[in-house]
Write a protein that holds these residues in place. Sequence first.
Motif, PDB file in Angstrom:
ATOM      1  N   MET A  91      44.635  -0.754  28.687  1.00 52.97           N
ATOM      2  CA  MET A  91      44.481   0.394  29.858  1.00 52.97           C
ATOM      3  C   MET A  91      43.128   1.054  29.487  1.00 52.97           C
ATOM      4  N   ASP A  92      42.512   1.699  30.720  1.00 60.05           N
ATOM      5  CA  ASP A  92      41.348   2.333  30.403  1.00 60.05           C
ATOM      6  C   ASP A  92      41.756   3.955  29.735  1.00 60.05           C
ATOM      7  N   VAL A  93      40.763   4.750  29.532  1.00 61.46           N
ATOM      8  CA  VAL A  93      41.080   5.720  28.977  1.00 61.46           C
ATOM      9  C   VAL A  93      41.935   6.798  29.817  1.00 61.46           C
ATOM     10  N   ALA A  94      41.597   6.845  31.146  1.00 56.87           N
ATOM     11  CA  ALA A  94      42.251   7.602  31.965  1.00 56.87           C
ATOM     12  C   ALA A  94      43.820   7.099  32.114  1.00 56.87           C
ATOM     13  N   GLY A  95      43.984   5.962  32.072  1.00 58.02           N
ATOM     14  CA  GLY A  95      45.290   5.253  32.368  1.00 58.02           C
ATOM     15  C   GLY A  95      46.195   5.539  31.122  1.00 58.02           C
ATOM     16  N   ASN A  96      45.569   5.592  29.812  1.00 56.04           N
ATOM     17  CA  ASN A  96      46.208   6.216  28.687  1.00 56.04           C
ATOM     18  C   ASN A  96      46.479   7.710  28.739  1.00 56.04           C
ATOM     19  N   VAL A  97      45.670   8.355  29.124  1.00 51.80           N
ATOM     20  CA  VAL A  97      46.036   9.928  29.112  1.00 51.80           C
ATOM     21  C   VAL A  97      46.631  10.375  30.143  1.00 51.80           C
ATOM     22  N   SER A  98      46.661   9.575  31.658  1.00 50.27           N
ATOM     23  CA  SER A  98      47.625  10.149  32.221  1.00 50.27           C
ATOM     24  C   SER A  98      49.014   9.525  32.636  1.00 50.27           C
ATOM     25  N   TYR A  99      49.239   8.872  31.264  1.00 53.34           N
ATOM     26  CA  TYR A  99      50.595   8.153  31.314  1.00 53.34           C
ATOM     27  C   TYR A  99      51.630   9.337  31.366  1.00 53.34           C
ATOM     28  N   PRO A 100      51.779  10.343  30.480  1.00 56.89           N
ATOM     29  CA  PRO A 100      53.076  11.100  30.588  1.00 56.89           C
ATOM     30  C   PRO A 100      53.017  11.726  32.039  1.00 56.89           C
ATOM     31  N   LEU A 101      52.000  11.977  32.812  1.00 58.86           N
ATOM     32  CA  LEU A 101      51.987  12.495  34.037  1.00 58.86           C
ATOM     33  C   LEU A 101      52.644  11.612  34.879  1.00 58.86           C
ATOM     34  N   ARG A 102      52.207  10.252  34.941  1.00 60.10           N
ATOM     35  CA  ARG A 102      52.779   9.164  35.885  1.00 60.10           C
ATOM     36  C   ARG A 102      54.128   8.980  35.657  1.00 60.10           C
ATOM     37  N   THR A 103      54.602   9.134  34.558  1.00 58.24           N
ATOM     38  CA  THR A 103      55.998   9.145  34.473  1.00 58.24           C
ATOM     39  C   THR A 103      57.018  10.228  34.694  1.00 58.24           C
ATOM     40  N   ARG A 104      56.215  11.266  35.138  1.00 59.64           N
ATOM     41  CA  ARG A 104      56.800  12.444  36.085  1.00 59.64           C
ATOM     42  C   ARG A 104      56.917  12.367  37.573  1.00 59.64           C
ATOM     43  N   GLY A 105      55.930  11.323  37.806  1.00 56.82           N
ATOM     44  CA  GLY A 105      55.871  11.278  39.363  1.00 56.82           C
ATOM     45  C   GLY A 105      54.920  12.359  39.927  1.00 56.82           C
ATOM     46  N   LEU A 106      53.905  12.734  39.300  1.00 60.91           N
ATOM     47  CA  LEU A 106      53.097  13.942  39.869  1.00 60.91           C
ATOM     48  C   LEU A 106      52.125  13.373  40.879  1.00 60.91           C
ATOM     49  N   GLU A 107      51.445  13.937  41.946  1.00 57.24           N
ATOM     50  CA  GLU A 107      50.684  13.622  42.528  1.00 57.24           C
ATOM     51  C   GLU A 107      49.487  13.078  42.268  1.00 57.24           C
ATOM     52  N   LYS A 108      48.715  11.960  43.092  1.00 54.01           N
ATOM     53  CA  LYS A 108      47.462  11.724  42.232  1.00 54.01           C
ATOM     54  C   LYS A 108      46.389  12.595  41.953  1.00 54.01           C
TER      55      LYS A 108
ATOM     56  N   THR B 278      34.258  13.644  28.637  1.00 52.39           N
ATOM     57  CA  THR B 278      33.975  13.726  29.985  1.00 52.39           C
ATOM     58  C   THR B 278      33.073  12.405  30.494  1.00 52.39           C
ATOM     59  N   GLY B 279      33.451  11.842  31.271  1.00 49.60           N
ATOM     60  CA  GLY B 279      32.831  10.661  31.935  1.00 49.60           C
ATOM     61  C   GLY B 279      33.319   9.429  31.333  1.00 49.60           C
ATOM     62  N   LEU B 280      34.394   9.348  30.428  1.00 53.35           N
ATOM     63  CA  LEU B 280      34.488   8.255  29.871  1.00 53.35           C
ATOM     64  C   LEU B 280      35.953   7.634  30.153  1.00 53.35           C
ATOM     65  N   GLY B 281      36.541   8.180  31.470  1.00 54.92           N
ATOM     66  CA  GLY B 281      37.654   7.575  31.954  1.00 54.92           C
ATOM     67  C   GLY B 281      37.877   6.375  32.306  1.00 54.92           C
ATOM     68  N   ALA B 282      36.969   5.744  32.727  1.00 55.93           N
ATOM     69  CA  ALA B 282      37.196   4.309  33.102  1.00 55.93           C
ATOM     70  C   ALA B 282      36.702   3.266  31.926  1.00 55.93           C
ATOM     71  N   ARG B 283      36.444   3.956  30.560  1.00 56.17           N
ATOM     72  CA  ARG B 283      36.244   2.848  29.694  1.00 56.17           C
ATOM     73  C   ARG B 283      37.536   2.348  29.061  1.00 56.17           C
ATOM     74  N   LYS B 284      37.542   1.154  28.702  1.00 58.02           N
ATOM     75  CA  LYS B 284      38.647   0.472  28.027  1.00 58.02           C
ATOM     76  C   LYS B 284      38.807   1.029  26.597  1.00 58.02           C
ATOM     77  N   VAL B 285      39.911   1.288  26.190  1.00 57.52           N
ATOM     78  CA  VAL B 285      40.086   1.728  24.803  1.00 57.52           C
ATOM     79  C   VAL B 285      39.625   0.977  23.711  1.00 57.52           C
ATOM     80  N   ASP B 286      39.479  -0.616  23.823  1.00 54.99           N
ATOM     81  CA  ASP B 286      38.880  -1.353  22.694  1.00 54.99           C
ATOM     82  C   ASP B 286      37.354  -1.317  22.855  1.00 54.99           C
ATOM     83  N   GLU B 287      36.906  -0.519  23.752  1.00 55.29           N
ATOM     84  CA  GLU B 287      35.423  -0.324  23.710  1.00 55.29           C
ATOM     85  C   GLU B 287      34.958   1.177  23.182  1.00 55.29           C
ATOM     86  N   LEU B 288      35.972   1.556  22.582  1.00 55.12           N
ATOM     87  CA  LEU B 288      35.849   2.956  22.028  1.00 55.12           C
ATOM     88  C   LEU B 288      35.764   2.967  20.492  1.00 55.12           C
ATOM     89  N   SER B 289      34.869   4.067  20.006  1.00 56.78           N
ATOM     90  CA  SER B 289      34.788   4.101  18.374  1.00 56.78           C
ATOM     91  C   SER B 289      36.161   4.756  18.033  1.00 56.78           C
TER      92      SER B 289
END
Length: 346
Positions: free
Chosen positions: A94-111, A128-139
């Motif tokens: 998953m990208d950064v935003a996908g990882n971070v938003s996971y706990p919120l998506r499981t609660r069914g919050l609005e996009k 900031t600005g790294l939301g679309a990066r893949k996790v394996d492309e991070l330090s």
Amino acid sequence: MSEISIRDISRRFGAIQALDGISLDFPAGSFTALLGPSGCGKSTLLRLVAGFEAPDAGSIRFGSQLVADPVRQVRPEKRGVGMVFQSYALWPHMDVAGNVSYPLRTRGLEKGTIEQKVADVLAMVGLTGLGARKVDELSGGQRQRVALARCIVADAGIILFDEPLANLDIHLRATMVDVFGDIHRATGATIVYVTHDQGEALALADRIAVLDRGRLLQVGSPIEIYRAPVHVNVAGFVGRGAIVNGQAVDHRDDLAVVEISGLRIEARGAGIKSGPVRILLRPEALALAHAGLPAVVKSSTYRGPVHELRLSLGTGEEILLDDPQAHVVGEHVHVAISDAWVIPDA
Ligand SMILES: Nc1ncnc2c1ncn2[C@@H]1O[C@H](COP(=O)(O)OP(=O)(O)OP(=O)(O)O)[C@@H](O)[C@H]1O
Ligand SMILES: [Mg+2]
């Protein structure tokens, strides 16, 4: 009211008593560092608070709510506790935003709400600005920040960190220390932070709890722990310095006159009794002088900007002192002592 209240908690694994009658309160909004040698029970204590372990004896309360005792345990997902481990446990696909938003998506919050919250926490951890990066492309440091962001976004009132910086190099650790301070201020969460690194503990926490072999030795402010350790193992574990034998020859309230190798000095203490005592000498309270404790230089090591001198006393005991100059091994010196602490439980 305490946010987390631990009473007489014990936990045994086979022959190992991992926790042995620990009672400890974590006030609402406090930042407590749990310090202690490897195997002393730090992770076990966190896992009990999070609900991944159950106590053999004792109880844990969040406010007035009982969350664990030997017969009843609230499930981890019902406790509202966030936990970040040394291994970040991110989803690499998953990208950064996908990882971070996971706990919120499981609660069914609005996009839109989710996107705003994710942007806010990424800003908080400096991503900031790294939301679309893949996790394996991070330090490593960036991954750790993603793990922190994912924990913060869930809005837990209690956040547990188990050696979150252990995988990072020394420079990254230093920059991350500020991030933890920011998280504490921004969330107001009750934070328990396990570390081996006393420097990190002194810098970050408003309270430090020192564990040793499943027991709580001391809990206090960083300054109390450093200046007035109640046990030799606390003194030995936190900060540099030396513990030497002495005699209390006179005492009044919490001050004493103590004799170290024939030299009489004033020392701080608590409930001091006359007779043999163990005395903590920190390097910054010692200086080379014309008169004072006679000693011989055993080693002189440049620590930038000072030279750390290891000195041997007539008794064979060693003390540590910082001096602007290098010294030669075997040199005879005298040491003036401006502060000393009589360890109560020695
Ligand atoms: N699931 C388990 N089964 C058996 N023994 C365990 C288990 N979990 C912990 N222990 C033992 O309990 C003791 C405390 O372990 P714990 O992981 O809490 O220590 P720690 O203070 O976190 O150490 P470290 O700093 O090395 O992470 C250790 O002796 C450990 O080997
Ligand atoms: Mg551990």
